[in-house]
Design a protein around this motif. Structure first.
Motif, short mmCIF file in Angstrom:
data_model
loop_
_atom_site.label_atom_id
_atom_site.label_comp_id
_atom_site.label_asym_id
_atom_site.label_seq_id
_atom_site.Cartn_x
_atom_site.Cartn_y
_atom_site.Cartn_z
N HIS A 134 6.27 4.94 0.15
CA HIS A 134 6.62 5.93 0.94
C HIS A 134 7.97 6.42 0.74
O HIS A 134 8.47 6.96 1.41
N PRO B 230 -3.36 8.57 8.16
CA PRO B 230 -2.03 8.53 8.61
C PRO B 230 -1.72 8.14 9.96
O PRO B 230 -2.61 8.36 10.85
N ILE C 73 2.27 -0.18 1.03
CA ILE C 73 2.07 1.19 0.92
C ILE C 73 3.38 2.04 0.48
O ILE C 73 4.22 2.32 1.15
N ARG D 108 2.37 12.04 3.36
CA ARG D 108 1.00 11.77 3.23
C ARG D 108 0.45 10.56 4.40
O ARG D 108 -0.48 10.78 4.97
N TRP D 109 1.42 9.71 4.68
CA TRP D 109 1.18 8.77 5.69
C TRP D 109 1.75 8.83 7.23
O TRP D 109 1.35 8.06 8.01
N LEU E 4 4.49 0.69 6.74
CA LEU E 4 4.17 0.86 5.34
C LEU E 4 4.54 -0.32 4.47
O LEU E 4 3.85 -0.55 3.48
N CYS F 16 7.05 3.17 11.68
CA CYS F 16 6.07 3.68 10.73
C CYS F 16 6.62 3.09 9.37
O CYS F 16 5.76 2.53 8.41
N ASP G 240 4.76 11.22 -0.52
CA ASP G 240 4.15 10.02 0.17
C ASP G 240 4.36 9.71 1.54
O ASP G 240 3.36 9.48 2.16
N LEU H 46 -3.65 2.84 9.13
CA LEU H 46 -3.06 2.76 7.88
C LEU H 46 -4.05 2.06 7.02
O LEU H 46 -4.44 2.42 5.90
#
Length: 426
Positions: A311, A250, A309, A319-320, A304, A300, A316, A245
């Motif tokens: 999400h 991802p 980040i 994407r990760w 994030l 996860c 979104d 990350l």
């Protein structure tokens, strides 16, 4: 002090060995992490050998014992220095009179005995092991060699020199899978390992038991949850995902991301081992367990959040968070009861939120420099041959993968290479 016992080898092997001793100074920038416990020193403990001492969990204990008991204990870190180890983990101790690094292999009887005799070792903490479950499916022979034969070498050597305490670090995975809703497992529960790594650790435990019974070797067995925190090589899920990350890439989940694990911060683990050294009873088994259980998918989300980040929107998150096939068999969860150790006064002090914050901060600062180039190990199923890490070529998708169908399609990595010698951290 550093004692190197490495044998001559190929040109590339010699270059690789030399790289372990290069000091780029990154360790000088890092906080010095130790545990929080301090006990009255034991009069019959003077020289403590920690196998796998340059690896993850063991380096925390090496720092803790060296710095907490400077006038009481001499700590000898015994490590082969494989790909997942780093002298950066203990360089802060090199100027301490009560610390020595000895480069040696637990499967080499002459090196083990030399270390035990040279430093008059009375106490052994045995952490060194091949511990990454994914690798054990493709190189199970290597796991048996290190984890079973290596433990046998240590036990026979400890018997020969008359070690007074042999503390063997095992894993909660020896119990096997625990279903949702089932009770947490006690130290007396049946061992039912489901993967080659866990089976090798269960086999090692049987050897420890046999030396307790046949030769009255004074031993303790410790079974721990997953440990996380600064200094963990990024083949394991938390540091790997942080590093990915942080690179703007991802995180890639195995299967559907539903398996859960319980996590224990490394400082609390160091306190547990310190407690067992000073208050544990010889001949006993102790679970080291936390209650911080989380699925890989939810992990996860926590990472994030910690890294700031966004999400919340499905786009979104997509994407990760990506997916790849699962392991050939992936235990859904483990759950152990740590009441017995808590009765000795130990309890985790670091919440998962706080531990994750400390861990994320450390990897953002040092994750790309601590071990050298970590690019290849950040692939979903890295392959290890000797002391080299190779990227896999596994497909990555946007959708969760069903475990059983994909597992049958998996091609196992080559089994002719030797994999990691590290301390325990599933």
């Amino acid at each position: 002090m550093i004692v190197e016992q490495a044998n001559a080898g190929s040109t590339s092997g010699n270059a690789r060995r030399a790289s372990f001793f290069e000091d780029n100074g990154v360790w000088k920038e890092s906080p010095v992490f130790v545990g929080s416990t301090r006990f009255q020193p034991l009069p019959d403990v003077k020289n403590i050998m920690i196998t796998g001492g340059a690896g993850f969990i063991a380096c925390w204990l090496a720092r803790h014992l060296t710095l907490t008991y400077p006038h009481s204990y001499h700590v000898i870190s015994f490590d082969k220095l494989d790909y997942c180890s780093s002298l950066n983990n203990t360089r802060v101790l090199n100027d301490k009179r009560n610390f020595t690094f000895y480069r040696g292999d637990i499967t080499n009887p002459s090196e083990v005995v030399d270390c035990l005799e040279r430093y008059n070792v009375d106490t052994v903490f045995h952490f060194a092991a091949q511990s990454h479950v994914d690798l054990s499916f493709g190189n199970s022979y290597g796991f048996t060699h290190t984890n079973v034969y290596g433990t046998h070498v240590l036990l026979e050597s400890a018997k020969k020199v008359g070690v007074r305490r042999f503390i063997h670090i095992s894993t909660d995975e020896v119990y096997g899978e625990v279903k949702d809703g089932d009770q947490d497992l006690l130290e007396t529960s049946i061992l039912a390992p489901t993967n080659p790594y866990a089976a090798s650790k269960a086999a090692a435990e049987m050897l420890v038991h046999s030396y307790q019974k046949s030769f009255r070797l004074p031993a303790i067995i410790v079974r721990s949850n997953n440990v996380y925190g600064p200094h963990q090589y990024p083949e394991k899920i938390i540091p790997k995902f942080i590093c990915l990350l942080n690179r703007g890439q991802p995180a890639v989940l195995h299967g559907d991301g539903s398996p859960t694990r319980r996590y224990l911060f490394a400082g609390d683990a160091a306190d547990a081992f310190d407690t067992i050294l000073h208050k544990g009873q010889l001949g006993q088994i102790y679970n080291v367990g936390s209650h911080d259980e989380i699925s890989n998918f939810d992990l996860c989300g926590r990472l994030l959040d910690e890294m700031g980040i966004a999400h919340d929107a499905p786009a979104d998150l997509g994407r990760w968070v990506k997916y790849t096939h699962d392991r050939p068999f992936n235990d859904h969860r483990y759950a152990i009861d740590g009441t017995k150790l808590r009765q000795l006064g130990w309890a985790p002090r670091t919440s998962f939120d706080e531990g994750l914050r400390i861990t994320v901060e450390w990897y953002r600062r040092f994750g790309e420099r601590w071990w050298g180039d970590i690019s290849k190990v950040l692939s979903p199923f890295p392959i290890v041959a000797g002391d080299e890490v190779l990227s896999d070529k596994e497909p990555v998708t946007d959708s969760p993968q069903p475990a059983e169908a994909d597992a049958r399609k998996r091609k196992a990595p080559p089994s002719n290479g030797e994999t990691a010698v590290d301390d325990e951290a599933s």
